[in-house]
Write a protein that holds these residues in place. Sequence first.
Motif, mmCIF file in Angstrom:
data_model
loop_
_atom_site.group_PDB
_atom_site.id
_atom_site.type_symbol
_atom_site.label_atom_id
_atom_site.label_comp_id
_atom_site.label_asym_id
_atom_site.label_seq_id
_atom_site.Cartn_x
_atom_site.Cartn_y
_atom_site.Cartn_z
ATOM 1 N N SER A 1 3.397 1.992 6.514
ATOM 2 C CA SER A 1 2.007 2.153 6.078
ATOM 3 C C SER A 1 1.851 1.645 4.650
ATOM 4 C CB SER A 1 1.553 3.620 6.161
ATOM 5 O OG SER A 1 2.231 4.415 5.210
ATOM 6 N N GLU B 1 -1.360 2.068 1.801
ATOM 7 C CA GLU B 1 -2.707 2.587 1.564
ATOM 8 C C GLU B 1 -2.908 2.876 0.090
ATOM 9 O OE1 GLU B 1 -2.415 5.822 4.288
ATOM 10 O OE2 GLU B 1 -1.453 7.143 2.843
ATOM 11 N N PRO B 2 -4.174 2.923 -0.340
ATOM 12 C CA PRO B 2 -4.435 3.260 -1.737
ATOM 13 C C PRO B 2 -4.148 4.728 -1.997
ATOM 14 C CG PRO B 2 -6.494 2.864 -0.563
ATOM 15 C CD PRO B 2 -5.381 2.583 0.393
ATOM 16 N N SER C 1 -6.227 3.833 -9.113
ATOM 17 C CA SER C 1 -5.945 3.540 -7.718
ATOM 18 C C SER C 1 -4.703 2.655 -7.683
ATOM 19 C CB SER C 1 -7.135 2.815 -7.076
ATOM 20 O OG SER C 1 -6.861 2.565 -5.713
ATOM 21 N N ASN D 1 -0.927 1.675 -5.124
ATOM 22 C CA ASN D 1 -0.486 1.505 -3.737
ATOM 23 C C ASN D 1 0.578 2.530 -3.377
ATOM 24 O OD1 ASN D 1 -1.920 -0.931 -2.920
ATOM 25 N ND2 ASN D 1 -0.712 -1.918 -4.514
#
Length: 157
Positions: A112, A114-115, A128, A130
Motif C-alpha cells: 500500500s 497512501e498519504p 502530508s 507518504n
Amino acid sequence: MIPARRLAVLCAFFLATAFFLYTMGEGRTVPLKRPVASFPEHIGPWRQVANEPLTAKVVAILGVDDYLNADYADAQGRRLNFYFSYFTRMDGSKAFHSPRNCMPGAGWDVISLEPLAVRIPGSEKKLSINRMVLQKGNRYQVVLYWYQGRGRVMRSE
C-alpha cells in the motif's frame, strides 16, 4: 498580423522560453548549515545503535552530497532505520531517489501507498507525507518518506 511578423513573434517566444528553462535548470548551490554527521544520536526514547555507510558505488548512483543511514532503537528493543540524503543542488545531473522505485527494484512488493498527515510537535501544523507498506517474502516494512526543498515539504515524486 502578417505571416512574417507572426513567425518572428513565435520565434522570440520560443527563444525566451528556452533561455528561461536553461537558466532555471542551472540550480542554485545550497550548502548545509550543519554537517549531517551532527544529527542527534538520541531522539526522545530512541538512540542510535548503528550508522552504516553506503558503498561508494551506491553513493555514486544516488548522487548524494551527504547522507545519514542510521539505525535507532528504543528501550523495548524496537528498531527503525533513518535514511536522510542531501543534495547541494538539484538539476539534470542530480535528483532524489524515490523509495517508490528503489524498493521494488530491491525485490520488495508495494502492498500500500497512501498519504499520512503528521503533526509537527509544538505546532498545530500538519504535513502530508507518504506511508508505504512493503513485503518481501514473510518480511514487512513500513516506510515513511517525503521530500523537502525550497522551503516546502512534498510527498509527491
